[in-house]
Design a protein around this motif. Structure first.
Motif, PDB file in Angstrom:
ATOM      1  N   ASP A 280       0.827  -1.209   0.000  1.00 22.29           N
ATOM      2  CA  ASP A 280       0.000   0.000   0.000  1.00 22.29           C
ATOM      3  C   ASP A 280       0.857   1.253   0.000  1.00 22.29           C
ATOM      4  OD1 ASP A 280      -2.423  -1.327  -0.046  1.00 22.29           O
ATOM      5  OD2 ASP A 280      -2.698  -1.281   2.136  1.00 22.29           O
ATOM      6  N   TRP A 283       2.438   1.769  -3.403  1.00 26.98           N
ATOM      7  CA  TRP A 283       1.444   2.118  -4.427  1.00 26.98           C
ATOM      8  C   TRP A 283       0.925   3.550  -4.287  1.00 26.98           C
ATOM      9  CZ3 TRP A 283       0.212  -0.738  -8.645  1.00 26.98           C
ATOM     10  CH2 TRP A 283      -0.869  -0.302  -9.420  1.00 26.98           C
ATOM     11  N   THR A 284       0.749   4.003  -3.048  1.00 26.58           N
ATOM     12  CA  THR A 284       0.096   5.302  -2.821  1.00 26.58           C
ATOM     13  C   THR A 284       1.059   6.421  -2.448  1.00 26.58           C
ATOM     14  OG1 THR A 284      -0.301   4.779  -0.477  1.00 26.58           O
ATOM     15  CG2 THR A 284      -2.015   4.143  -2.051  1.00 26.58           C
ATOM     16  N   ARG A 292       5.756   2.557  -8.599  1.00 27.82           N
ATOM     17  CA  ARG A 292       4.381   2.268  -9.008  1.00 27.82           C
ATOM     18  C   ARG A 292       4.255   2.317 -10.533  1.00 27.82           C
ATOM     19  NH1 ARG A 292      -1.292   5.269  -7.164  1.00 27.82           N
ATOM     20  NH2 ARG A 292      -2.514   4.575  -8.961  1.00 27.82           N
ATOM     21  N   GLN A 302      -3.033  -2.495  -6.997  1.00 25.25           N
ATOM     22  CA  GLN A 302      -2.650  -2.319  -5.598  1.00 25.25           C
ATOM     23  C   GLN A 302      -2.948  -3.563  -4.780  1.00 25.25           C
ATOM     24  OE1 GLN A 302      -4.336   1.162  -3.758  1.00 25.25           O
ATOM     25  NE2 GLN A 302      -3.593   0.660  -1.719  1.00 25.25           N
ATOM     26  N   GLN A 306      -0.222  -5.840  -2.610  1.00 23.04           N
ATOM     27  CA  GLN A 306      -0.349  -6.176  -1.196  1.00 23.04           C
ATOM     28  C   GLN A 306       0.059  -7.630  -0.946  1.00 23.04           C
ATOM     29  OE1 GLN A 306      -4.471  -5.459  -0.355  1.00 23.04           O
ATOM     30  NE2 GLN A 306      -4.174  -3.334   0.225  1.00 23.04           N
TER      31      GLN A 306
END
Length: 416
Positions: A280, A283-284, A292, A302, A306
């Motif tokens: 996470d 990705w963010t 990413r 995403q 995980q």
């Protein structure tokens, strides 16, 4: 109105700090089974030489491997204790990870001072990591040693902290915290993470191999970091230390949590920025946009990421962590664009549900702005006061043996 203005200003500042370095590299996705080949073979999952070529099959292979690592994490993070511990005296070097003119000028200044004999040498603990990689420089562990003055250690158990800075930290990051701990009579080892500062391969400008689009290598880097932490504890014990803690920031926080979940000796835990899932964050987070991008080009999601990094995600070891007696601090930032606030709150909820003895502190800034004035002083106060208080409480506890030795003795008694 003022709150909205402050939030916009903070997000703009945070974004500026995360985009000023222009030497981030987008690398194609790699599965990296070869980095975990020993575990594959040992647990009958397969071998890197027989890894699937088809991307969909390889993805399922890697997910299954992560599930196996989590189930057999004792084995994955096990090690043979090094036999070549030694203290090395040398001039500190910066080892910058960016090419900004002011940073390069600072690096040149320290080198010039060393050459002129105007820079004091420092002691560094060195030993060969039990987890090996193709890079000899990375496999020679490096930890700057900050022994507390003897007079400040008098009248209490010998106490020590292991300090793990953030991803891409230079070699001076967090040194001030170690000096602060010394004032409390607490010694400190400031550990260089895999692929960082003096351990960074010459082919890299940044510590890219610690976190990258090579999935297996990223897992292996975490494995090496956790094992290196535990080896540092072994050395500290050999020096007569009895009570131990760990402080990790950002990526260092992830490594510190997993090490503590697997080693009950780490009684004092300070997590400076925390999250539940490694995937996470990548990705963010603003600072991992380039990673990413590689995953998106490969059609990754995403949710898949995980699972592909479940074995190095704190959420996978929450119950294990909570099963040990620990004192815990979690610091998170309201305007964090790298470890999103929602993920930090998940950590706090999990700790509450599992009955972990923790303290929560909130910074009115973001991830990168934590290192800026005045927020770095607020953060330093939170970290320093917690470590001081936690060790003071430990020192006041009734005398007890090493918890690991106690556990072994209990098992022996039960087997009789």
């Amino acid at each position: 109105m003022l709150g909205k203005w402050y939030a916009r200003w903070m997000f703009a500042w945070e974004t500026a700090l995360t985009t000023r370095d222009e030497n981030r590299v987008v690398r194609p996705i790699e599965w990296g089974f070869e980095w975990l080949d020993d575990f594959l073979r040992e647990h009958g999952v397969g071998s890197a030489s027989h890894a699937p070529v088809d991307a969909k099959v390889a993805q399922e292979w890697m997910i299954a491997l992560n599930e196996t690592i989590v189930r057999a994490s004792d084995s994955f993070f096990s090690y043979e204790q090094p036999c070549d511990y030694r203290l090395e005296d040398r001039h500190p070097q910066l080892f910058p990870t960016n090419v900004r003119p002011e940073t390069l000028a600072q690096d040149a200044k320290f080198k010039a001072l060393a050459a002129d004999g105007k820079l004091k040498t420092a002691q560094f603990l060195r030993f060969t990591s039990p987890v090996r990689t193709p890079y000899p420089e990375n496999d020679l562990v490096n930890a700057r040693w900050y022994p507390a003055p003897e007079e400040k250690q008098a009248g209490k158990p010998k106490q020590a902290m292991i300090v793990m800075p953030q991803w891409n930290a230079d070699a001076f990051s967090h040194n001030a915290l170690c000096s602060l701990f010394n004032r409390f009579g607490i010694s400190a080892l400031r550990l260089s993470k895999p692929y960082h500062d003096i351990r960074r391969p010459a082919e890299l400008e940044r510590s890219d191999y610690a976190v990258s689009s090579n999935i297996g290598r990223t897992i292996a880097a975490c494995r090496q970091a956790v094992v290196d932490i535990r080896c540092c504890l072994d050395w500290l014990e050999s020096q007569g230390y009895e009570q131990f803690g760990i402080l990790g920031t950002s990526l260092g926080s992830c490594y510190a949590f997993i090490a503590s979940a697997h080693d009950p000796r780490l009684r004092v835990n300070a997590f400076n920025h925390a999250s539940t899932s490694f995937g996470d964050v990548v990705w963010t987070g603003q600072s991992t946009r380039h990673i990413r991008e590689a995953f998106e080009e490969a059609g990754m999601t995403q949710q898949k990421l995980q699972k592909l990094w479940a074995s190095i995600s704190p959420v996978s070891y929450m119950e294990r962590f909570a099963s040990h007696s620990k004192k815990v601090l979690v610091v998170h930032a309201t305007y964090d664009l790298t470890f999103l606030r929602e993920y930090s709150l998940e950590v706090l909820r999990s700790f509450s549900e599992l009955g972990v003895d923790f303290v929560s502190k909130v910074l009115p800034c973001g991830h990168y702005t934590t290192g800026e004035t005045p927020y770095k002083f607020i953060d330093g106060w939170y970290l320093g006061s917690f470590v001081y208080s936690a060790f003071k409480q430990l020192a006041a506890e009734p005398s007890r043996q090493n918890p690991v030795l106690e556990s072994v003795r209990d098992e022996e008694l039960l087997s009789r």
